[in-house]
Write a protein that holds these residues in place. Structure first.
Motif, PDB file in Angstrom:
ATOM      1  N   ALA A 166       0.991  -1.322  -0.055  1.00  8.86           N
ATOM      2  CA  ALA A 166       0.021  -0.047   0.124  1.00  8.86           C
ATOM      3  C   ALA A 166       0.826   1.324  -0.103  1.00  8.86           C
ATOM      4  CB  ALA A 166      -0.847  -0.117   1.408  1.00  8.86           C
ATOM      5  N   GLY A 167       2.212   1.275   0.435  1.00 10.78           N
ATOM      6  CA  GLY A 167       2.909   2.030   0.434  1.00 10.78           C
ATOM      7  C   GLY A 167       3.667   2.545  -0.490  1.00 10.78           C
ATOM      8  N   ILE A 168       3.707   1.698  -1.822  1.00  8.29           N
ATOM      9  CA  ILE A 168       4.216   1.948  -2.992  1.00  8.29           C
ATOM     10  C   ILE A 168       3.500   2.677  -3.873  1.00  8.29           C
ATOM     11  CG2 ILE A 168       4.766   0.776  -5.238  1.00  8.29           C
ATOM     12  CD1 ILE A 168       5.784  -1.672  -3.096  1.00  8.29           C
ATOM     13  N   ALA A 169       2.049   2.907  -4.173  1.00  4.02           N
ATOM     14  CA  ALA A 169       1.040   3.377  -4.889  1.00  4.02           C
ATOM     15  C   ALA A 169       1.224   4.931  -4.154  1.00  4.02           C
ATOM     16  CB  ALA A 169      -0.180   3.021  -5.043  1.00  4.02           C
ATOM     17  N   GLN A 170       1.491   5.984  -4.867  1.00  2.63           N
ATOM     18  CA  GLN A 170       1.717   7.148  -4.389  1.00  2.63           C
ATOM     19  C   GLN A 170       1.001   8.248  -5.335  1.00  2.63           C
ATOM     20  OE1 GLN A 170       3.662   7.978  -1.777  1.00  2.63           O
ATOM     21  NE2 GLN A 170       4.016   5.828  -1.594  1.00  2.63           N
ATOM     22  N   ALA A 171       0.673   9.031  -4.700  1.00  3.35           N
ATOM     23  CA  ALA A 171       0.016  10.254  -5.201  1.00  3.35           C
ATOM     24  C   ALA A 171       0.493  10.987  -6.295  1.00  3.35           C
ATOM     25  CB  ALA A 171      -0.795  11.338  -4.308  1.00  3.35           C
ATOM     26  N   THR A 172      -0.022  11.545  -7.280  1.00  7.17           N
ATOM     27  CA  THR A 172       0.811  12.233  -8.374  1.00  7.17           C
ATOM     28  C   THR A 172       0.511  13.745  -8.020  1.00  7.17           C
ATOM     29  OG1 THR A 172       0.266  10.396 -10.009  1.00  7.17           O
ATOM     30  CG2 THR A 172       0.651  12.679 -10.724  1.00  7.17           C
ATOM     31  N   GLU A 173       1.669  14.293  -7.974  1.00  5.11           N
ATOM     32  CA  GLU A 173       1.579  15.804  -7.804  1.00  5.11           C
ATOM     33  C   GLU A 173       1.778  16.512  -9.397  1.00  5.11           C
ATOM     34  OE1 GLU A 173       1.537  17.242  -4.919  1.00  5.11           O
ATOM     35  OE2 GLU A 173       1.521  15.297  -3.781  1.00  5.11           O
ATOM     36  N   TYR A 174       1.061  17.468  -9.506  1.00 10.95           N
ATOM     37  CA  TYR A 174       0.778  18.120 -10.967  1.00 10.95           C
ATOM     38  C   TYR A 174       1.713  19.309 -10.771  1.00 10.95           C
ATOM     39  CZ  TYR A 174      -2.326  14.652 -11.915  1.00 10.95           C
ATOM     40  OH  TYR A 174      -3.005  13.430 -12.027  1.00 10.95           O
ATOM     41  N   ILE A 175       2.721  19.338 -11.727  1.00 11.78           N
ATOM     42  CA  ILE A 175       3.450  20.672 -12.023  1.00 11.78           C
ATOM     43  C   ILE A 175       3.063  21.688 -13.031  1.00 11.78           C
ATOM     44  CG2 ILE A 175       5.865  21.617 -12.254  1.00 11.78           C
ATOM     45  CD1 ILE A 175       5.509  18.824 -10.499  1.00 11.78           C
ATOM     46  N   ASN A 176       2.162  22.663 -12.504  1.00 14.88           N
ATOM     47  CA  ASN A 176       1.645  23.520 -13.533  1.00 14.88           C
ATOM     48  C   ASN A 176       0.706  22.967 -14.382  1.00 14.88           C
ATOM     49  OD1 ASN A 176       3.394  25.031 -11.941  1.00 14.88           O
ATOM     50  ND2 ASN A 176       3.168  26.812 -13.532  1.00 14.88           N
ATOM     51  N   SER A 177       0.223  23.477 -15.399  1.00 14.34           N
ATOM     52  CA  SER A 177      -0.681  22.889 -16.562  1.00 14.34           C
ATOM     53  C   SER A 177      -0.264  23.356 -17.971  1.00 14.34           C
ATOM     54  CB  SER A 177      -2.231  23.299 -16.083  1.00 14.34           C
ATOM     55  OG  SER A 177      -2.210  24.556 -16.422  1.00 14.34           O
ATOM     56  N   LYS A 178      -0.788  22.823 -18.978  1.00 12.01           N
ATOM     57  CA  LYS A 178      -0.831  23.148 -20.399  1.00 12.01           C
ATOM     58  C   LYS A 178      -1.294  24.677 -20.402  1.00 12.01           C
ATOM     59  CE  LYS A 178      -1.579  21.657 -25.114  1.00 12.01           C
ATOM     60  NZ  LYS A 178      -2.131  20.416 -25.827  1.00 12.01           N
ATOM     61  N   SER A 179      -2.282  25.002 -19.815  1.00 11.48           N
ATOM     62  CA  SER A 179      -3.059  26.483 -19.903  1.00 11.48           C
ATOM     63  C   SER A 179      -2.069  27.513 -19.072  1.00 11.48           C
ATOM     64  CB  SER A 179      -4.343  26.440 -19.561  1.00 11.48           C
ATOM     65  OG  SER A 179      -4.623  26.021 -18.277  1.00 11.48           O
ATOM     66  N   LYS A 180      -1.311  26.805 -18.280  1.00  6.51           N
ATOM     67  CA  LYS A 180      -0.556  27.806 -17.344  1.00  6.51           C
ATOM     68  C   LYS A 180       0.998  27.131 -17.033  1.00  6.51           C
ATOM     69  CE  LYS A 180      -1.650  31.298 -13.939  1.00  6.51           C
ATOM     70  NZ  LYS A 180      -2.451  31.425 -12.697  1.00  6.51           N
ATOM     71  N   PRO A 181       1.569  27.092 -17.990  1.00  6.72           N
ATOM     72  CA  PRO A 181       3.114  26.237 -17.859  1.00  6.72           C
ATOM     73  C   PRO A 181       4.186  26.961 -17.024  1.00  6.72           C
ATOM     74  CG  PRO A 181       3.043  27.196 -20.004  1.00  6.72           C
ATOM     75  CD  PRO A 181       1.470  27.365 -19.247  1.00  6.72           C
ATOM     76  N   LEU A 182       5.120  26.270 -16.636  1.00  2.00           N
ATOM     77  CA  LEU A 182       6.461  27.042 -16.095  1.00  2.00           C
ATOM     78  C   LEU A 182       6.886  27.704 -17.456  1.00  2.00           C
ATOM     79  CD1 LEU A 182       7.851  23.977 -13.908  1.00  2.00           C
ATOM     80  CD2 LEU A 182       6.795  26.198 -12.945  1.00  2.00           C
ATOM     81  N   THR A 183       7.724  28.955 -17.368  1.00  9.13           N
ATOM     82  CA  THR A 183       8.060  29.539 -18.458  1.00  9.13           C
ATOM     83  C   THR A 183       9.489  29.845 -18.176  1.00  9.13           C
ATOM     84  OG1 THR A 183       7.452  31.764 -17.980  1.00  9.13           O
ATOM     85  CG2 THR A 183       5.874  30.266 -19.351  1.00  9.13           C
TER      86      THR A 183
END
Length: 166
Positions: free
Chosen positions: A23-40
């Motif tokens: 159960a400890g192996i499956a981890q939550a996914t963390e999102y880094i910004n988005s296509k509509s508001k990307p890092l630049t």
């Protein structure tokens, strides 16, 4: 009969323990910004963009910090875009003097980058780092950078994830 019962209890206890471990192996996914508001990142006439997701997961290559990034470039002169991944963990050495406290929760552990591309459309690139067995939480810092030939690479600001238990 007695040995069979004890063996059955041991097998059940082992199955419960393994289920808890898995159960400890499956981890939550963390999102880094988005296509509509990307890092630049902007530099020397080019603009790089990036977004994606990060998680800690176990695969055939072991338990690792994994970035799946989407990056693209508005290019002015043979430049390329890439994403940087830093992995931070909750175990490390803190050096302090008499008047300083060590209160940091995460310590730098490893870094890498995605492969470089000059695509004007978003392309998926991956980056991974290992993790230390001395820790049980990790987080990521991700940024977009421009590869400028014969000059210092230009970097955007860091985006930080929450910690993931592993």
């Amino acid at each position: 009969m007695k040995n069979t019962l004890l063996r059955g209890v041991a097998v059940a206890a082992m199955a419960i323990g393994l289920a808890g471990f898995g159960a400890g192996i499956a981890q939550a996914t963390e999102y880094i910004n988005s296509k509509s508001k990307p890092l630049t990142v902007v530099g020397y006439g080019s603009t790089g963009y990036g977004y994606g997701d990060w998680k800690v997961s176990t695969g055939s290559d072991g338990t690792r910090s994994r970035l799946s990034g989407y990056q693209r470039l508005n290019d002015s002169d043979n430049h390329k875009v890439y994403m940087g991944l830093e992995t931070w963990v909750n175990a490390g050495a803190c050096v302090s003097g008499d008047l300083l406290d060590c209160t940091q929760a995460y310590y730098y552990y490893a870094s890498t980058t995605t492969s470089h591309t000059n695509s004007s459309a978003y392309v998926n690139k991956k980056a991974t780092t290992g993790l230390t067995a001395a820790a049980d939480y990790a987080r990521a810092a991700v940024r977009v950078s421009l590869d400028i030939p014969w000059r210092t690479d230009q970097h955007g600001g860091w985006a930080y994830t929450d910690g993931n238990k592993y």
